[in-house]
Write a protein that holds these residues in place. Structure first.
Motif, PDB file in Angstrom:
ATOM      1  N   ARG A  88       0.309   2.157  -9.780  1.00 24.67           N
ATOM      2  CA  ARG A  88      -0.867   1.320  -9.531  1.00 24.67           C
ATOM      3  C   ARG A  88      -1.626   1.849  -8.309  1.00 24.67           C
ATOM      4  N   PRO A  89      -2.079   3.102  -8.310  1.00 26.08           N
ATOM      5  CA  PRO A  89      -2.681   3.702  -7.105  1.00 26.08           C
ATOM      6  C   PRO A  89      -3.945   2.992  -6.621  1.00 26.08           C
ATOM      7  N   ASP A  90      -4.675   2.339  -7.508  1.00 25.50           N
ATOM      8  CA  ASP A  90      -5.929   1.685  -7.107  1.00 25.50           C
ATOM      9  C   ASP A  90      -5.769   0.179  -6.886  1.00 25.50           C
ATOM     10  N   ALA A 137       1.186   3.555  -5.374  1.00 25.12           N
ATOM     11  CA  ALA A 137       0.934   4.766  -6.163  1.00 25.12           C
ATOM     12  C   ALA A 137       2.174   5.203  -6.925  1.00 25.12           C
ATOM     13  N   ASP A 165       0.820  -1.215   0.000  1.00 22.31           N
ATOM     14  CA  ASP A 165       0.000   0.000   0.000  1.00 22.31           C
ATOM     15  C   ASP A 165       0.858   1.270   0.000  1.00 22.31           C
TER      16      ASP A 165
END
Length: 304
Positions: free
Chosen positions: A296-298, A292, A288
């Motif tokens: 791949r922020p999501d 970002a 996590d």
């Protein structure tokens, strides 16, 4: 094996048949030299020039869009550290593990002597892979089988280790665009680390799942095959050589802060489960924190 080379030479164009036959014979002799036969194990001396060729002239940055190692590098301590690296799928290359850790000699200066552990069949029985691993070894690094015996001996010496706890199952569950790790049933490495007072450093390879298009049906059957040590993963990568990864991939490997474990000579199941859960939490936190910045922020990390 030799019959394949003979047929290949026989069906070459007549103008080049002699050269094809000579090449086929040379290749056959080379394979015979590196193939293990009963009573004649093959151990080859390290070859520094080979390592320089791969790490400097043919490194991952010359193939992929990006290939880099980041994260908590300044927190790496030499010795008694197990790097648990997550990858999927491997194909011919475990790309992030290979380019960002295995061939990253700057990393080995931080870790102290480090052993990279892989499937025993690959390390001991696949001729060309065995040859490469023998050439690779020097005072700072080596490649060996990920067996209990090898791990125990390495930990008695206090070597740093890097292994792939998800195994073939992590390759099987790979789906392009997904981030999945096979870890819920992988607690053996945690028990070993508790017994020898090892730190565990989580490592995640962003972009690894985008290296190939993968075959997804019959998942339960393929997972069962993976449990029998059969790599039941089917993938398609580079159009010109499907076994190689897609060149458009960016590989960003990140290391997390080391998880400091106590030394417990005979840990209970509850103690192993406790630290296994802490490891999975540390891996999720690492994912996590960096998703970002790696594009791949999501993304959501799926723990299988």
């Amino acid at each position: 094996m030799f019959s394949i080379f003979i047929v290949a030479a026989a069906y070459s164009p007549e103008s080049g048949r002699a050269r094809a036959a000579a090449g086929a014979f040379t290749l056959a002799v080379m394979l015979a030299m590196v193939t293990e036969v009963p009573g004649r194990p093959k151990d080859w001396k390290p070859w520094p020039r080979f390592c320089k060729l791969i790490s400097k002239d043919l490194d991952g940055r010359s193939y992929f869009t990006a290939a880099e190692l980041g994260g908590a590098l300044d927190q790496i301590k030499p010795g008694k550290n197990l790097f648990a690296v997550h990858w999927h799928p491997h194909g011919i290359l475990t790309a992030g593990y290979t380019w960002n850790l295995f061939w990253n000699f700057d990393l080995h200066e931080r870790t102290g002597r480090i052993g990279f552990l892989c499937d025993e069949g690959l390390r001991r029985k696949m001729p060309t892979f065995r040859l490469m691993c023998d050439w690779y070894e020097n005072k700072n690094r080596y490649a060996d089988s990920a067996t209990k015996e090898v791990i125990m001996e390495a930990m008695k010496r206090g070597d740093s280790l890097a292994l792939l706890p998800g195994g073939f199952q992590e390759a099987v569950i790979c789906a392009r665009g997904k981030d999945r790790v096979y870890i819920k049933k992988r607690a053996g490495f945690v028990k070993y680390c508790l017994q020898h007072g090892y730190r565990i450093t989580p490592v995640y390879n962003f972009g690894e799942s985008d290296c190939y298009h993968t075959f997804r049906p019959f998942l339960s059957i393929r997972l069962w095959l993976a449990g029998q040590n059969i790599p039941a993963s089917i993938m398609f990568g580079n159009p010109f050589c499907p076994l190689l990864p897609l060149r458009s991939t960016s590989l960003h490997s990140v290391v997390g802060p080391p998880l400091e474990l106590p030394q417990i000579a005979d840990p209970t199941r509850e103690q192993v489960a406790e630290w296994h859960n802490k490891y999975m939490e540390a891996l999720t936190t690492l994912f996590d924190k960096h998703k970002a910045e790696t594009g791949r922020p999501d993304a959501v990390l799926e723990l299988w």
